[in-house]
Design a protein around this motif. Structure first.
Motif, PDB file in Angstrom:
ATOM      1  N   GLU A  76       0.833  -1.206   0.000  1.00 14.77           N
ATOM      2  CA  GLU A  76       0.000   0.000   0.000  1.00 14.77           C
ATOM      3  C   GLU A  76       0.871   1.261   0.000  1.00 14.77           C
ATOM      4  O   GLU A  76       0.583   2.238  -0.695  1.00 14.77           O
ATOM      5  CB  GLU A  76      -0.934   0.002   1.210  1.00 14.77           C
TER       6      GLU A  76
ATOM      7  N   ARG B 299       2.205   1.821  -3.414  1.00 13.11           N
ATOM      8  CA  ARG B 299       1.168   2.366  -4.296  1.00 13.11           C
ATOM      9  C   ARG B 299       1.034   3.876  -4.093  1.00 13.11           C
ATOM     10  O   ARG B 299       0.936   4.635  -5.066  1.00 13.11           O
ATOM     11  CB  ARG B 299      -0.168   1.682  -4.011  1.00 13.11           C
ATOM     12  N   LEU B 300       1.037   4.317  -2.844  1.00 10.51           N
ATOM     13  CA  LEU B 300       0.944   5.750  -2.560  1.00 10.51           C
ATOM     14  C   LEU B 300       2.120   6.501  -3.162  1.00 10.51           C
ATOM     15  O   LEU B 300       1.952   7.583  -3.740  1.00 10.51           O
ATOM     16  CB  LEU B 300       0.890   5.972  -1.046  1.00 10.51           C
ATOM     17  N   ASN B 301       3.307   5.937  -3.027  1.00  8.24           N
ATOM     18  CA  ASN B 301       4.498   6.584  -3.566  1.00  8.24           C
ATOM     19  C   ASN B 301       4.433   6.670  -5.080  1.00  8.24           C
ATOM     20  O   ASN B 301       4.686   7.715  -5.674  1.00  8.24           O
ATOM     21  CB  ASN B 301       5.749   5.812  -3.126  1.00  8.24           C
ATOM     22  N   ALA B 302       4.075   5.593  -5.733  1.00  5.17           N
ATOM     23  CA  ALA B 302       4.016   5.569  -7.198  1.00  5.17           C
ATOM     24  C   ALA B 302       2.945   6.513  -7.731  1.00  5.17           C
ATOM     25  O   ALA B 302       3.106   7.111  -8.798  1.00  5.17           O
ATOM     26  CB  ALA B 302       3.746   4.142  -7.680  1.00  5.17           C
ATOM     27  N   THR B 303       1.838   6.673  -6.974  1.00  2.47           N
ATOM     28  CA  THR B 303       0.725   7.498  -7.428  1.00  2.47           C
ATOM     29  C   THR B 303       0.978   8.982  -7.217  1.00  2.47           C
ATOM     30  O   THR B 303       0.679   9.803  -8.093  1.00  2.47           O
ATOM     31  CB  THR B 303      -0.572   7.097  -6.692  1.00  2.47           C
ATOM     32  N   HIS B 304       1.550   9.337  -6.083  1.00  4.39           N
ATOM     33  CA  HIS B 304       1.624  10.751  -5.703  1.00  4.39           C
ATOM     34  C   HIS B 304       3.022  11.355  -5.779  1.00  4.39           C
ATOM     35  O   HIS B 304       3.141  12.578  -5.757  1.00  4.39           O
ATOM     36  CB  HIS B 304       1.085  10.926  -4.283  1.00  4.39           C
TER      37      HIS B 304
ATOM     38  N   ARG C 250       5.869  10.916  -8.196  1.00  5.70           N
ATOM     39  CA  ARG C 250       6.469  10.272  -9.371  1.00  5.70           C
ATOM     40  C   ARG C 250       7.976  10.450  -9.446  1.00  5.70           C
ATOM     41  O   ARG C 250       8.710   9.491  -9.718  1.00  5.70           O
ATOM     42  CB  ARG C 250       5.799  10.790 -10.642  1.00  5.70           C
TER      43      ARG C 250
ATOM     44  N   ARG D 160       2.659  10.985   3.511  1.00  4.36           N
ATOM     45  CA  ARG D 160       1.522  11.291   2.653  1.00  4.36           C
ATOM     46  C   ARG D 160       0.212  11.176   3.417  1.00  4.36           C
ATOM     47  O   ARG D 160      -0.698  12.003   3.260  1.00  4.36           O
ATOM     48  CB  ARG D 160       1.513  10.337   1.450  1.00  4.36           C
TER      49      ARG D 160
END
Length: 319
Positions: free
Chosen positions: A21, A24-29, A31, A56
């Motif tokens: 999870e 996912r947060l790192n990849a989404t917010h 870049r 985040r």
């Protein structure tokens, strides 16, 4: 992610889900930051994702609270979750669970999390900073401590205390860059993360910045003030860059890449003639790949070097 989690010796099923999870947060917010993490050894990445995910989570509680909820209460609940989790060794919240595990594996001082959450609480009441000292107090908790949290994961070739000031400075430089890029967005939230006395030296105050935002124009006085802020931020980058050589060789390509790409945001703002009230400066995908490509080759080479074995996977502290 499976390879990274295995490399980091994360075997518990719930923890694996928690770290996924955070990734996912790192990849989404984040870049640019996420791209830089790909240059780390697989065993290092989950911990970096966990720290990003927690930061985040707290930031979102302040800036985008759920309807009908109290940001103050939710931030206080997060602080309690973290404190309780550091005592128990686990949390039911996946992001908190991952950051607790990371803190224990790498012996990250819990006071750094306290300082971070203190700055997040400031965002609930503080909207302006009269001078550099006041802004620095906020930035220490919101950014300097991130650099200090990350340092044990990156590893050093010197006493960590020697590298710590440079790590903190790089965190500060990244944050100040965000402030300069996001002036318009922050004004929309009622906040100005620029020292009021330094702006006043150029005839700039809150009213003028709000006028620029409303009219989507950069007044000449604001342009001069922002140029001054850019130079001050570049000076922090110059200082922080001296710390790259103090890191473990495996970690240097990642940090150098993040430094170059974040610093380039300042270049983009200047190239746009400080049009921060009409567009958000970004470093394009092509440029990110151009910088990261050669760095990736250096990273792979460093992982095969004679000192690579020194950077061992951290083992969870037995309780």
């Amino acid at each position: 992610m499976r390879t990274e989690l295995d490399a980091a010796d994360i075997t518990d099923a719930r923890l694996r889900t928690a770290y996924q999870e955070c990734k996912r947060l790192n990849a989404t917010h984040g870049r640019t930051f996420f791209l830089a993490t790909r240059l780390l050894a697989p065993a290092q990445r989950p911990a970096i994702h966990a720290l990003y995910g927690f930061a985040r989570l707290a930031d979102d509680l302040v800036d985008t609270p759920a309807p009908g909820s109290s940001p103050e209460e939710r931030l206080a609940a997060l602080a309690d979750q973290l404190s309780d989790g550091l005592t128990r060794g686990f949390s039911d919240d996946p992001v908190v669970a991952a950051v607790i595990d990371t803190a224990q594996r790498y012996h990250i001082d819990g006071a750094l999390f306290d300082d971070f959450l203190a700055s997040m609480r400031m965002d609930l009441t503080v909207t302006d900073y009269p001078d550099r000292a006041a802004l620095d107090r906020y930035v220490y908790g919101s950014a300097d401590v991130i650099g200090l949290q990350v340092l044990p994961i990156l590893g050093t070739v010197v006493d960590p205390a020697t590298a710590a000031p440079f790590a903190a400075a790089l965190g500060k430089a990244f944050q100040l860059t965000n402030f300069l890029r996001d002036v318009a967005e922050d004004i929309d939230r009622g906040r100005i993360y620029l020292p009021a006395d330094e702006l006043a030296a150029f005839g700039v105050d809150r009213a003028l910045l709000e006028w620029c935002r409303t009219n989507r124009r950069t007044d000449a006085r604001v342009r001069a003030a922002l140029a001054d802020q850019h130079e001050k931020t570049r000076e922090i980058y110059r200082y922080a860059s001296q710390g790259v050589a103090l890191l473990h060789p495996v970690s240097r390509p990642c940090v150098q890449t993040a430094l170059l790409l974040y610093r380039e945001i300042l270049d983009r703002i200047e190239a746009d003639d400080f049009a921060v009230f009409t567009r958000r400066a970004t470093v394009g995908q092509g440029r990110r790949v151009a910088v990261a490509g050669p760095a990736y080759a250096r990273a792979v080479w460093a992982r095969r070097g004679p000192r690579a074995a020194e950077l061992q996977v951290a083992r969870k502290v037995r309780r």
